[in-house]
Design an enzyme around this catalytic site. Structure first.
Site, PDB file in Angstrom:
ATOM      1  N   GLY A  11       0.850  -1.194   0.000  1.00 30.82           N
ATOM      2  CA  GLY A  11       0.000   0.000   0.000  1.00 30.82           C
ATOM      3  C   GLY A  11       0.881   1.237   0.000  1.00 30.82           C
ATOM      4  N   ALA A  12       2.010   1.138  -0.689  1.00 26.12           N
ATOM      5  CA  ALA A  12       3.042   2.179  -0.618  1.00 26.12           C
ATOM      6  C   ALA A  12       2.599   3.497  -1.222  1.00 26.12           C
ATOM      7  CB  ALA A  12       4.318   1.690  -1.320  1.00 26.12           C
ATOM      8  N   ALA A  13       1.575   3.453  -2.052  1.00 23.84           N
ATOM      9  CA  ALA A  13       1.122   4.695  -2.677  1.00 23.84           C
ATOM     10  C   ALA A  13       0.042   5.392  -1.875  1.00 23.84           C
ATOM     11  CB  ALA A  13       0.601   4.411  -4.088  1.00 23.84           C
ATOM     12  N   GLY A  14      -0.478   4.731  -0.846  1.00 21.01           N
ATOM     13  CA  GLY A  14      -1.501   5.352  -0.007  1.00 21.01           C
ATOM     14  C   GLY A  14      -0.880   6.362   0.952  1.00 21.01           C
ATOM     15  N   MET A  16      -0.837   6.539   4.367  1.00 22.20           N
ATOM     16  CA  MET A  16      -0.055   5.954   5.441  1.00 22.20           C
ATOM     17  C   MET A  16       1.141   5.205   4.879  1.00 22.20           C
ATOM     18  SD  MET A  16      -1.119   6.722   8.476  1.00 22.20           S
ATOM     19  CE  MET A  16      -0.313   5.415   9.434  1.00 22.20           C
ATOM     20  N   GLY A  79      -1.513  -2.332   9.737  1.00 22.89           N
ATOM     21  CA  GLY A  79      -2.210  -1.146  10.210  1.00 22.89           C
ATOM     22  C   GLY A  79      -3.573  -0.984   9.556  1.00 22.89           C
ATOM     23  N   HIS A 143     -12.773  15.902  18.992  1.00 19.40           N
ATOM     24  CA  HIS A 143     -12.398  15.743  17.585  1.00 19.40           C
ATOM     25  C   HIS A 143     -12.922  16.910  16.760  1.00 19.40           C
ATOM     26  CE1 HIS A 143     -11.664  11.536  18.763  1.00 19.40           C
ATOM     27  NE2 HIS A 143     -10.902  11.460  17.687  1.00 19.40           N
ATOM     28  N   LYS A 147     -16.079  14.524  11.918  1.00 14.51           N
ATOM     29  CA  LYS A 147     -16.085  13.107  12.294  1.00 14.51           C
ATOM     30  C   LYS A 147     -17.531  12.658  12.480  1.00 14.51           C
ATOM     31  CE  LYS A 147     -14.128   9.956  15.742  1.00 14.51           C
ATOM     32  NZ  LYS A 147     -13.448   9.098  14.765  1.00 14.51           N
TER      33      LYS A 147
END
Lengths: 257, 257, 257, 257
Positions: A11-14, A16, A79, A143, A147
Site C-alpha cells: 500500500g506504498a502509494a496510499g 499511510m 495497520g 475531535h 467526524k
C-alpha cells in the site's frame, strides 16, 4: 535477521504507506527494499528479501497479504482495519503451522495494531492500569466536527478497558447522583461515561479523568497530525521479529515493565 | 457614604453569612456593624446605621429583607437564591420610589448576584464576548458526584449566553457531522452542547472551548472551596453604593472596559 | 466604500499573502482586485481601485507600501513586523493630513496588528481585563523546540499587560515564598512569571493562570496552524474602513462591549 | 495474619496520624488496635497485637519506631520523612535477620513511602515508563505561593526518573533551540526542564508533558487535600504483609502489570 531490518511496504502509494516508506528510509537500521501497490503480487519475489512487511492497504486485501507475506517468510506489521475474530484466527493458525518445530522465541510474528499513535496507546494503557485505584473515571474525547461517529472508537475502547479493570478489581458502580440531563453527545460504555466534544480546529484528542476524594489523575493525549503514527510503526517493525505468533495491539510491544 | 463602608450581614449564622462577617472584618475600609439572624427584625435599629446590607438568608425571607433594608436607607447585596421576575420587579419599583427626585448617579442600589465567584463570572462573561468570533463552542462542566442536577445552572447560563451571542452575530448552527451517540450526561442548550462530568475529588469547575480552523480558545474556571466567593462579595459591597437601582449579576459591577 | 469591499494583497506570493488571497476570494462580501509582489509598484493603477490594501511583505518595504496605498486612497491592514514608534508616527501624520477636513468617523484608516490570531488576541485581552481581580497571575507559553527566543513575544506582551493592569488597580507584588530554584526556561516580566515549555509536537500555545483563595481562572489559547490567522485578517479588512486614523492591535477592532 | 488486619498508628495525634486512625476505623477488613503518641513506648504491649504499625511521627523518632515495631513482630508502613541510605540500610539488615529461615514470600515487611498520593505516585510512574518513547519531556509543577522550595521534591523526582529512563533507552539531549531566557522559577534536573508555578488557590499539582512530532501525552495530577493520601495508606497497610523485606515507594505495591 541481519542487523539492518529490510522492510517492504504494502500500500506504498496510499497516505499511510507513503509516510511509512519515507519514515523507513529516514530511520537508522532500517532499509526499504520494496514498495508494493494495488495490483502487484505479494510473493517472495516482490517482497525482495524483506524481513518485515508493513501492510497499509484496504480491508478487502489485508488478510490475503498477510498470508502471502508469511508464505514468503516475512514478519508482518498490519495497520489496515477490517480484522475480526475469524480472520485473526486464520492468521494464528498459519503462524502455528509456520513456526511448528522452531525453538521457543523464534519464528514468524504478525502484529495487528488498530492504533500506532504512541500517545494514544499509552493513554489507554495507563488509564486501564490506574482505573482500579480510583472511585470515579470518565472519558472526554475531542475531535474535529466532520467526524461522523461519536464517541470515537478509541474512546470506546478506553472506556471498555476501564470498565473491565474496575470489574476485575471488584469495584462497583461509580458514584453519580444525577437523575436528569443525559442528552449530550457521547455514550455510557459499560458504566463508564464518555463525552464527545466536536470543535473546529481540533484533530483527535482524548482525556481520561480519574478521581478519588481529594485527588485527580488526568491522562490526556493529543494527535495533531498523521506524522504522529510513524514512531509507533517503526517500533512495531523493530519489535515484530522478536515476538513469534500473533500479537494484537501496539501496547503489547511497548516495554512498560 | 463615609470613607469606611458600614456593613450589616443578614443570615450571619449561616455558612455564607459567617464567612462574609469574617471577610468584612478582615477587609480594609469595611466595618461590620450588625449580625442579623433568623428571628431578628430587619429595621433601622437592628441595621445599626449600615450603609450596605448583605443578605445570605433563605428564599422565603430574602425579598422581605431587601424591602426592609431599603426602608432603612441601606444599599443591599443579595446572594440568596429564589428570585424571579415578579420579586425582582417589586424591588425595582421600590427603588424607583425611593430614588425619585435624587440626582442622577445617586440613590439606593440593590445587587442580586446568583454567583459571587469571580472566576466563574469572568469565565461566563468572557465566553459570551468571545463566542461571536468562533465557528464552534462547547461547554464542559465538572462537579463532585453528589450533585443532583446536570448540567449545572452555571453551565446552562453560560451555554445560553453563548447561544444568544451567536444569534446576535448572525452565526448559524455549529458544524457537527455526528448522527449517533447522544446519550452522555449533559444537555443541548439552545444548540450549544454542554457535557457534565461527575468525578469524586472535584468541587465545581467549568471549561468553555471555542474553535476555529487551526486555533482553539479555552476558558476554564475552578472553584475549590467557598472561600472563593468572598472577593466577589466584598467587591459587590464596595460597588453597590455607586449603582442606584437594581443590578442583576456580578459581571455588571466588574470593570472590564 | 461599496457593499462589496475590494481588496489588494501586497506580498501576494508569500505564505501569509497567498493564504490571504485565498481567504479573500472565498469570503462573502470581499473581492480580490490585485495581487502585488516584490518589484511591483504600489500606486492607484496597480491597486486597481482597492478599498483596502493588506500588507504581508517585509520590514524593509512595509512602511513605504502603507504611504503609497494611502496616497492611492486605500485603507490599509498591516501584518508585517518591524514597526517602531517613528514609523508609526509618520503613518499617523500622513493619516491626519489625508483625513483633514473630513467629517468625524470618516477618512482613511490603517490597522497594524502584530497578531491576527483571534484566540491569541482574545486570550491576551481577557487576561489583562481579569488581572486586577486576582491575587496571583502567571503565564505558561508552550512552543515547538525549534523556536529560538524564550519566552515568546506574545507571552511577554501578555505578562506586561497583566503587570500594567495590576499596577493600575493598586495591587502589590504577588505572593511568592520561594527563594531558590529560578533557573527554568522563561523570564520574570515586570513581576509576572513567564514559563516557557519547548516540546516536539507543539506549535504555539499560551496559558494564563489567575488565582485567588479557593479559585482559579485559566485562559488557554492554541494555534495549530497558520490558517488560524485568516478570520482575524478578514475581520480587520471589514473593520478598517470604519476606523479612521491609526489603530494598533486587532483587539481594538473586536466588539467586546 | 488473620482476615482482619489489626493496625496500630504511631503519631496518632498528628494530622496524618489522626486521619489514618479515622480511615482505618472506617475501612472494611481493618481494625484499629492502638493509638501511640510521642512519649509512649513502642513495644509488643503498646502495639496490642497489631499486624501492621503505621508511622506518621517525626524524623527523629521514625527509625527507632520501625526497629521497635519489627522486634514486636509487626509489619511497618512509614510515611515520616527523614530517611537516608544509612537508616534504610539498618532496617534492611534488621529485616534480613528477622526473616532468616522463613519460607520465601513470608516474613516481616517494611514499606517506606515518601508519597501516599495515588495520583501523584501513578503520574510519576507512568511518566517514567512513557519517557523512552518521546523526543521531548518537560514537567510543570503548580503549588500554593506559601511553599518555600521550588521546584517541589515530587517534581524533582519525576524529572530525575524521566532523565534516567531516557539515558537507559539511549536517548540524547532533548531538542531545544533557545539560548536566552532561563530565569523563570524552576530548574533543569538532569536535562529535564521543571517549571514551578506558584498561584494562590492551588494546593499541589504536577503536569508532565511528553512530545513527539504530531502528538503529545500529558499526565496531570491534582492533590486538593490531605484526604487524598488515605487510599494510598490503606493500600500500603493491606499490601505490606505480603512483601517481606524493605520496599521503598508506594509504586512498588501497586499492581500495574
Amino acid at each position: 535477521m541481519t542487523d539492518t531490518i529490510r522492510v517492504a511496504v504494502l500500500g506504498a502509494a496510499g497516505r499511510m504507506g507513503a509516510q511509512t516508506c519515507a519514515a523507513v528510509e529516514a530511520a537508522d537500521g532500517l532499509e526499504l527494499v520494496a514498495r508494493i501497490d494495488a495490483g502487484d503480487t505479494v510473493d517472495a519475489s516482490t517482497l525482495a528479501g524483506a524481513d518485515v512487511a508493513v501492510d497499509f492497504t484496504v480491508p478487502a486485501a489485508t488478510e490475503a497479504n498477510v498470508h502471502a507475506a508469511l508464505d514468503a517468510g516475512a514478519h508482518v506489521v498490519v495497520g489496515t482495519t477490517g480484522w475480526d475474530d475469524a480472520s485473526r484466527g486464520r492468521v494464528s493458525e498459519h503462524l502455528e503451522r509456520a513456526n511448528d518445530g522452531r525453538p521457543a522465541g523464534e519464528g514468524l510474528g504478525v502484529l495487528i495494531a488498530p492504533n500506532f499513535g504512541l500517545s494514544a496507546v499509552l493513554a489507554m494503557t495507563f488509564a486501564a492500569k490506574a482505573a482500579r485505584y480510583f472511585e470515579s473515571a470518565e472519558v472526554v474525547e475531542l475531535h474535529h466536527p466532520d467526524k461522523i461517529d461519536a464517541p470515537s472508537g478509541t474512546a470506546r475502547h478506553t472506556a471498555a478497558a476501564i470498565a473491565r479493570a474496575r470489574t476485575e478489581a471488584g469495584l462497583g458502580a461509580m458514584p453519580d447522583a444525577t437523575e436528569t440531563g443525559h442528552e449530550a453527545r457521547g455514550a455510557d460504555v459499560d458504566g463508564v461515561r464518555v463525552h464527545a466534544v466536536r470543535l473546529r480546529g481540533l484533530v483527535a484528542h482524548e482525556e481520561i479523568l480519574l478521581g478519588n476524594a481529594g485527588e485527580q489523575l488526568v491522562i490526556r493525549q493529543d494527535s495533531f497530525d498523521r506524522a504522529s503514527f510513524m514512531p509507533g510503526v517503526l517500533l512495531a517493525v523493530r519489535e515484530v521479529g522478536s515476538r513469534p505468533g500473533l500479537t494484537v495491539g501496539l501496547e503489547n510491544v511497548l516495554d512498560l515493565g
